[in-house]
Enzyme design. Structure first.
Site: not given
Ligand code: GLC
Length: 561
Positions: A227, A285
């Site tokens: 993440d 991500e």
């Molecule tokens: C990432 C996740 C998202 C979350 C954020 C904070 O972007 O995909 O859903 O709110 O991280 O953890």
């Protein structure tokens, strides 16, 4: 002819999936993840097994046969950790536990074992930039300035006027700093105040997070979706931002993202997964602003994140053949041959049918965007329900839904997180209780039950494409061949295997009929061709001068008969 095209489609879809062991090629080792379809499951919304209105791990296990039928290689589960749910699990209160609403560790172990039997791998969402403010680490950290875990988070004295140390903004709005009265210092949070940033410069914290990874790897995880990877480190000179709200994204400032120190951290994480057998993987991500930045996320020696998501591709919000061609060609030429990671929808962004649909050709458009992602080289991510053509729940429909124990906060991403549509019933076959979010009424027609029964459905379009990726050597491991369609509305590319046989993909991104003139083949232009899959169906294919109906997809085989 229409029937013939679909007949072939269904025959392909019906091919048995190999088990994990069988899918390993004998000769040169190509890890499974270089051409995988990874299906993202928001467990809260996928399948409730105990009637409490919240999906759970046993619910996912119950639906593994469905996933096997669809043909996916792996599933990525968004967080199911204990959490106060200010950000639905992305605020982790215990990294090595399962929240009771999702089940138990035994349920996790069972899910992994059952998935493995079906040749499906399971990835855990690892939230590494921040924990919940309710995590015991933060409780300790905030208790005093001298607590041993003080430095596991990012603390700073107030500015001389008593305000926040810098004017930096949180991605979720407001200051990125919150004053903690107990010790009179501010803590940093690039997301919610309930999500304090962890301090990756601290060796103890790093060690603890490495142990978390080992815990899940020992419990059968095939890897992690990492993440929010860009934000692990901040510029500790704490510069003031002359215009903190400016720029494409508050979260992509030079002081809050992509700092050079991220690279050794990522190499450290990669070294851990690499020590475990079975091609475990890091899916990142990895928001970036340019293709050059994306290339760096793989690591200088491709020794960091195996699969950084391509946010430049997913960031395109309008069907435009020229824009897509540029993004795809960039990913092919500027990522040093690494597999691009393509996707559109996820739990943070609109569903692709809602995003690209024009209200008239929505079904064709859904087929077109799916065909593009699933025929390109690399790894494709499919968000649950995209294969049914699930759409965002109109925001108005949410206004009347009361908050309560299962939905304590309203989130502007709720529309894309509605229950999976298993049936056309009011609760979509998701739960026998009260669903935590209402099912989308569009599920009356867009649901698993009705679409599986209809050979012409979007579900079968997806399962056919996924089966083709698996069985067609050019789609599975072939090169990408950029082509010139001679028409700005038509995207054309080919995939070619080592013997020169392959697949031509033609996509009309406009609402009018278009003719094209395909040029740009390296070497000799292939001649013989046959339709493999088309929407709408076609009788015959013309490789050199095709005519394409509005938003048409034509996938043509060339070479081998
Ligand atoms: C990432 C996740 C998202 C979350 C954020 C904070 O972007 O995909 O859903 O709110 O991280 O953890």
């Amino acid at each position: 002819m229409k029937r013939t095209a679909f007949g072939m489609a269904i025959a392909l879809a019906a091919l048995a999936l190999p088990t994990i062991a069988q899918s390993r090629p004998a000769a040169k080792h190509t890890p499974w993840w270089t051409h995988a379809v990874i299906y993202e499951i928001y467990p809260r919304s996928f399948q409730d097994s105990n009637g409490d209105g919240v999906g759970d791990l046993n619910g996912v296990t119950q639906r593994l046969d469905y996933l096997k039928g669809l043909g996916v290689d792996a599933i990525w589960l968004t967080p199911f950790y204990p959490s106060p749910n200010y950000d639905f699990g992305y605020d982790v209160a215990n990294y090595t536990g399962v929240a009771p609403e999702y089940g138990t560790m035994a349920d996790w172990d069972h899910l992994v074992a059952e998935a493995r039997k079906r040749g499906i791998r399971v990835l855990v969402d690892f939230v590494l930039n921040h924990s919940s403010a309710e995590h015991p680490w933060f409780q300790e950290s905030r208790s005093s300035r001298t607590n041993p875990k003080r430095d596991w988070y990012v603390w700073h004295d107030p500015a001389p006027d008593g305000g926040p140390p810098t004017n930096w903004q949180s991605i979720f709005g407001g200051s990125a700093w919150t004053l903690d009265q107990t010790t009179g210092q501010y803590y940093y949070h690039i997301f919610l105040p309930q999500q304090p940033d962890l301090n990756w410069r601290n060796p103890g914290l790093r060690q603890a997070m490495h142990d978390v990874m080992r815990f899940w790897l020992r419990h059968g995880a095939s890897g992690f979706r990492l993440d929010a990877t860009p934000y692990l480190l901040e510029d500790t000179k704490w510069p003031m931002d002359p215009d903190p709200k400016a720029g494409p994204e508050v979260g992509l400032k030079p002081y809050n993202s992509g700092l050079p120190g991220n690279h050794p951290i990522m190499r450290g994480l990669r070294a851990i997964v690499d020590k475990f057998p079975g091609d475990r993987v890091l899916l990142g991500e990895s928001n970036i602003a340019s293709i050059g930045d994306l290339a760096k996320v793989y690591g200088a020696h491709q020794d960091e994140i195996n699969l950084p998501m391509d946010f430049l591709y997913s960031g395109v919000h309008k069907l435009d053949a020229g824009v897509f061609k540029a993004r795809i060609d960039d990913a092919e030429t500027k990522l040093h041959g690494a597999p691009p990671v393509l996707f559109f929808s996820n739990h943070d962004s609109s569903r692709q049918k809602t995003r690209f649909g024009d209200g008239v050709h929505d079904d064709r458009i859904a087929r077109l965007t799916a065909a593009m992602t699933l025929t390109l080289r690399g790894t494709a991510l499919v968000y649950y329900g995209e294969e049914l053509g699930m759409t965002d729940l109109p925001k108005d429909a949410l206004k009347t839904v009361p908050l309560g124990p299962t939905r304590k906060v309203a989130d502007n991403r709720d529309p894309e997180r509605t229950p999976m549509q298993w049936t056309g019933e009011a609760k979509a076959g998701f739960t026998t209780g009260e669903p935590w979010l209402p099912a989308n009424p569009a599920g009356v027609t867009a649901n698993v039950q009705s679409e599986q029964a209809d050979p012409a459905s979007l579900y079968h379009w997806y399962s056919t494409l996924i089966a083709m990726r698996r069985t067609n050597a050019a789609l599975r491991e072939g090169d990408y061949v950029p082509l010139d369609s001679g028409n700005p509305e038509v995207l054309a590319f080919a995939r070619r295997d080592k013997t020169g046989h392959g697949v031509l993909v033609l996509l009309n991104m406009s609402d009018a009929q278009q003719s094209a003139r395909i040029t740009g083949w390296p070497g000799q232009t292939p001649t013989a061709t046959r339709p493999l899959l088309a929407s709408p169906a076609v009788d015959a294919a013309n490789l050199a001068n095709p005519v394409l109906k509005p938003y048409a997809v034509q996938i043509l085989g060339f070479g081998r008969p």
